[in-house]
Scaffold this motif. Sequence first.
Motif, PDB file in Angstrom:
ATOM      1  N   THR A 252       0.650  -1.740  -0.406  1.00 11.92           N
ATOM      2  CA  THR A 252       0.039  -0.164  -0.046  1.00 11.92           C
ATOM      3  C   THR A 252       1.093   1.455   0.236  1.00 11.92           C
ATOM      4  N   ASP A 253       2.136   1.291   0.091  1.00 12.87           N
ATOM      5  CA  ASP A 253       2.912   2.633   0.026  1.00 12.87           C
ATOM      6  C   ASP A 253       4.598   1.885  -0.738  1.00 12.87           C
ATOM      7  N   CYS A 254       5.741   2.653  -0.617  1.00 16.77           N
ATOM      8  CA  CYS A 254       6.581   2.705  -1.466  1.00 16.77           C
ATOM      9  C   CYS A 254       7.465   0.975  -0.659  1.00 16.77           C
ATOM     10  N   VAL A 255       7.687   0.340  -1.862  1.00 19.54           N
ATOM     11  CA  VAL A 255       8.548  -0.521  -1.013  1.00 19.54           C
ATOM     12  C   VAL A 255       9.848  -0.139  -0.485  1.00 19.54           C
ATOM     13  N   ARG A 256      10.567  -0.567   0.268  1.00 16.91           N
ATOM     14  CA  ARG A 256      12.029  -0.548   0.589  1.00 16.91           C
ATOM     15  C   ARG A 256      12.957  -1.443   0.568  1.00 16.91           C
ATOM     16  N   CYS A 257      12.411  -2.943   0.282  1.00 18.20           N
ATOM     17  CA  CYS A 257      13.299  -3.681   0.400  1.00 18.20           C
ATOM     18  C   CYS A 257      12.938  -5.171   0.821  1.00 18.20           C
ATOM     19  N   LEU A 258      13.517  -6.278   0.118  1.00 15.21           N
ATOM     20  CA  LEU A 258      13.387  -7.426  -0.482  1.00 15.21           C
ATOM     21  C   LEU A 258      14.282  -8.175  -0.446  1.00 15.21           C
ATOM     22  N   THR A 259      14.152  -9.405  -0.246  1.00 18.23           N
ATOM     23  CA  THR A 259      14.724 -10.783   0.553  1.00 18.23           C
ATOM     24  C   THR A 259      14.115 -11.617  -0.987  1.00 18.23           C
ATOM     25  N   LEU A 260      15.119 -13.077  -0.544  1.00 16.03           N
ATOM     26  CA  LEU A 260      14.640 -14.093  -1.460  1.00 16.03           C
ATOM     27  C   LEU A 260      14.944 -15.623  -0.340  1.00 16.03           C
ATOM     28  N   ASP A 752      -4.239  12.452  -9.077  1.00 15.86           N
ATOM     29  CA  ASP A 752      -4.478  12.594  -7.613  1.00 15.86           C
ATOM     30  C   ASP A 752      -2.805  13.313  -6.714  1.00 15.86           C
ATOM     31  N   ASP A 753      -2.919  13.645  -5.632  1.00 14.16           N
ATOM     32  CA  ASP A 753      -2.292  14.075  -4.547  1.00 14.16           C
ATOM     33  C   ASP A 753      -1.623  13.011  -4.006  1.00 14.16           C
ATOM     34  N   PHE A 754      -2.293  11.810  -3.930  1.00 18.27           N
ATOM     35  CA  PHE A 754      -2.438  10.534  -2.866  1.00 18.27           C
ATOM     36  C   PHE A 754      -2.417   9.719  -3.018  1.00 18.27           C
ATOM     37  N   CYS A 755      -1.694   9.740  -4.497  1.00 22.12           N
ATOM     38  CA  CYS A 755      -0.843   7.873  -5.487  1.00 22.12           C
ATOM     39  C   CYS A 755      -1.731   7.233  -5.570  1.00 22.12           C
ATOM     40  N   LYS A 756      -3.205   8.158  -6.226  1.00 22.33           N
ATOM     41  CA  LYS A 756      -3.476   7.536  -6.748  1.00 22.33           C
ATOM     42  C   LYS A 756      -4.241   7.483  -8.420  1.00 22.33           C
ATOM     43  N   PRO A 770     -19.369   9.550  -9.163  1.00 15.60           N
ATOM     44  CA  PRO A 770     -18.159   7.369  -9.290  1.00 15.60           C
ATOM     45  C   PRO A 770     -17.432   7.259 -10.362  1.00 15.60           C
ATOM     46  N   ASN A 771     -16.560   6.290  -9.514  1.00 21.52           N
ATOM     47  CA  ASN A 771     -15.260   5.796 -10.174  1.00 21.52           C
ATOM     48  C   ASN A 771     -14.243   4.940  -9.540  1.00 21.52           C
ATOM     49  N   HIS A 772     -13.722   4.425 -10.967  1.00 21.60           N
ATOM     50  CA  HIS A 772     -12.858   2.737 -10.436  1.00 21.60           C
ATOM     51  C   HIS A 772     -11.878   3.690 -10.338  1.00 21.60           C
ATOM     52  N   LYS A 773     -10.543   3.048  -9.085  1.00 27.12           N
ATOM     53  CA  LYS A 773      -9.799   4.218  -8.679  1.00 27.12           C
ATOM     54  C   LYS A 773      -8.223   2.720  -8.373  1.00 27.12           C
ATOM     55  N   TYR A 774      -7.243   3.188  -8.893  1.00 25.30           N
ATOM     56  CA  TYR A 774      -6.386   2.173  -9.070  1.00 25.30           C
ATOM     57  C   TYR A 774      -4.570   3.099  -7.802  1.00 25.30           C
ATOM     58  N   GLU A 775      -4.036   1.449  -7.368  1.00 27.89           N
ATOM     59  CA  GLU A 775      -3.417   1.986  -6.375  1.00 27.89           C
ATOM     60  C   GLU A 775      -1.654   1.399  -7.214  1.00 27.89           C
ATOM     61  N   GLY A 776      -0.567   1.987  -7.016  1.00 23.38           N
ATOM     62  CA  GLY A 776       0.290   1.511  -7.863  1.00 23.38           C
ATOM     63  C   GLY A 776       1.735   2.543  -7.552  1.00 23.38           C
ATOM     64  N   HIS A 777       1.868   3.538  -8.037  1.00 26.66           N
ATOM     65  CA  HIS A 777       2.147   4.913  -7.156  1.00 26.66           C
ATOM     66  C   HIS A 777       2.442   4.463  -5.653  1.00 26.66           C
ATOM     67  N   GLY A 778       3.856   5.398  -5.523  1.00 22.14           N
ATOM     68  CA  GLY A 778       4.280   5.689  -4.296  1.00 22.14           C
ATOM     69  C   GLY A 778       4.442   7.184  -3.547  1.00 22.14           C
TER      70      GLY A 778
END
Length: 836
Positions: A252-260, A752-756, A770-778
Amino acid sequence: MDSSTNSLDDVSADGSADYPDRASMMEVRLQAQDDEITLLKASLADALRRIRIHDQLLPLLKQQLIAMNPSAARMLNQVCWSDGCTQSRKVSSSSASDGIRHPATSARVRRNSEKLANPEKQRKRLDKKAASSTNLLSRSPSLENRAKELIANAGSPGSRRGTYSQGQSIKMFIRGRPITMYIPSNIQNYEDLKMEEPSERLKLDWVYGYRGRDCRANLYLLPSGEAVYFIACVIVLYHINNRTQRHYRKHTDCVRCLTLHPDKVRVASGQTAGMDKDGKPLLSCVHIWDSTTLVTLQQIGLGTFQRGVGSLAFSFADSGAFLSVIDDSNEHMLSIWDCTKGTKQAEIKSTNEAVFAVDFNPSDSAIIITCGKSHVYFWTLSAGQFTKKQGIFGKYKKPKFIQCFVFSLTGDVLTGDSEGNILTWGKSAADVKTLGKGAKETYQIMRQTRAHEGSVFTLCTLQGGALLSGGGKDRKIIRWSADLAPETECEIPEKFGTVRTIAVVDEEELLVGTTRNAILRGTFIDGFVAIVQGHVDEMWGLATHPSQNIFLTCGHDRQVCLWNTEEHKLDWCITLEEYGLCADFCPNGSVVSVGLSTGRWVVLDLLTRGVVSESSDGNEQLSVMRYSPDGSFLAVGSHDNFIYIYSVTESGRRYSRFGKCNGHSSFITHLDWSKDGRYIMSNSGDYEILYWEVGDGCKLLRNRFESRDREWASYTCVLGFHVMGVWLEGSDGTDINALCRSHSERLVAVADDFCKVHLFQYPCPKLKAPNHKYEGHGSHVTNVCFTHNDSHLLSIGGKDTCILQWSVTGGGAGDGVERLASVSSTSTSSPEPAAS
């Protein structure tokens, strides 16, 4: 390399982790102060303009009233000489423009029309109100707007009555300020309009970019042949041979790290906590998910990690049964979690300094190591309790940063630091003379190996014990033998930055993530080429080609990039002297104009990438470039409050100043041309909507009511009747950064200004449509744009440096104008317009 590169080399990956909350609070406060300053400046300019217009129009107003109604003229004289003129000069800080601050509602227009049509009735009303002339002014439309409308509608009394009786309008409010929208004449009953979700949907098709600038150890190769990495809120699985992408999108917000995971299938990823629109912190967590099915297996520590998750590692000795996590709080809490149950096994404060990496000893899961600013710690976990031993530098110079570490086949720990050294650590007996009796064994430096000029950003072990190291300032990748003897080296191209992380494809081929947000593929012998590229700083400029599947972006990194939506690649990239903020393609598709931060703008040839024209308008940044539909004019919107108009010849290669639109009280934000190329609609930073007739000397159209039925070649203005529904109730004027109508005139996409990213039907003239809302930006989404055939939508992020390409799916027949007309044609009455 210059000094800025040296600074990046030292702190690029830890600056964002030191004080994110303080930086966010300061950024919010600074933005609020900027907004207030903008409004105050606009109010002052508007006050002066109002006084000027009032003095010019009052005599004309009196003449019109005398011709229409002598008794009304006498009342006007009485009002003005008592205290009405004084009242008209009082301008509060919330007033910014005549077109927005005090517009007449349609109800008032009809009442005034009735008064003028019935003189006897009017005299009775005026007699009742004569004792309170101030109240008369306060309850009537502003004198300035009234004068403009009367003069603009000069003609027979019958025509004036007809205009006012049909001139319905509706108000919306931004930051408590009213904005009047005039309803098109084909809508007979505004209240009967029904807003629906569009039948079309967006599906994430491709992600351009990679976050290497300020993150570490975030590139791995899966057995499936997919490279896994992240940018913004999306984790990308990119097949390096098939050139296809899949996306994990549960964050739901910016990814900062990952590991395998040791099984090479499961992945753990952590995100930042972020803040909501009110500045309150949101909950952070770690996701453990299956890279084959993209199914989330565990959600660990929801609400436990303050500010976010900085580093992750699976245990190896027990086949990945445990996960270690370092959060971004001041104390950088170290916690151990059971991967199967999702429960916390132990937790301890690690250090107040930045922590860059954490990992388990591969042969003993009870031993954990962390490193970061000026430290390397060796932790032992026993019965749920941690004991810590600090690495002793002894006779060796203590580096500012320990950037990374790995375990050798012999069990030693190898660290890379900001001094360019690889340090070999091992256990040694305690120095009783120095540490006293009872001292336990310590971890000390057994060997120092000079490796790179500048930081050693990454270390990677190979089968057989060989080692790879990636350098900062020297941009080198060096292969070392098991006993740390250099074997071979290569240097990555300067334009890609420095080495951030390395993933092994096989014994020869490597993947390299860089500090300029690129992923390279290659070998020591053949060199490296980019397979993933992106911007490295905030983006604002976005334009799609009028007939081809390509688009252009520009931003604060001074890069202008041309992308191919079909092949999902960067066609070319050039670097300008200043950063670009806006762009538009000429309708013939051969050139593109780019507006810069200093008031300059350049026109680039798409084939040669050369500058074919260059001009300058003022010394403030440019915010919008827009060609007329036939390409004969170019409108340039500036932060100096002007719109500059240029005539265009020689297929977009020659430009000459035609005129200047002067009338806005604040900086220009958006503008659009009418379909016939004669008119412009524009928005400004103080929420004005103004209209201009270009052919008649860039004339400001005082009567905005007459533009209600005008058709627009594009619709990017965020304020207007046809897009009023994209705003939420109580919105700040900065909540929506950009919007774009599709070429079919069926859809409106909103950034918008809230990553959507939002998708509305067009038109959407009712608030809270009414609208469709999409996430992905951080980060704040700065721009959106449909491709020439509406098959895709492009959206760009601000600080997340991410470009998302969405496929437009579904949909039905009929365009937006026909849809609106069909709804309104069933209406039989014209009630009072609803005020939202």
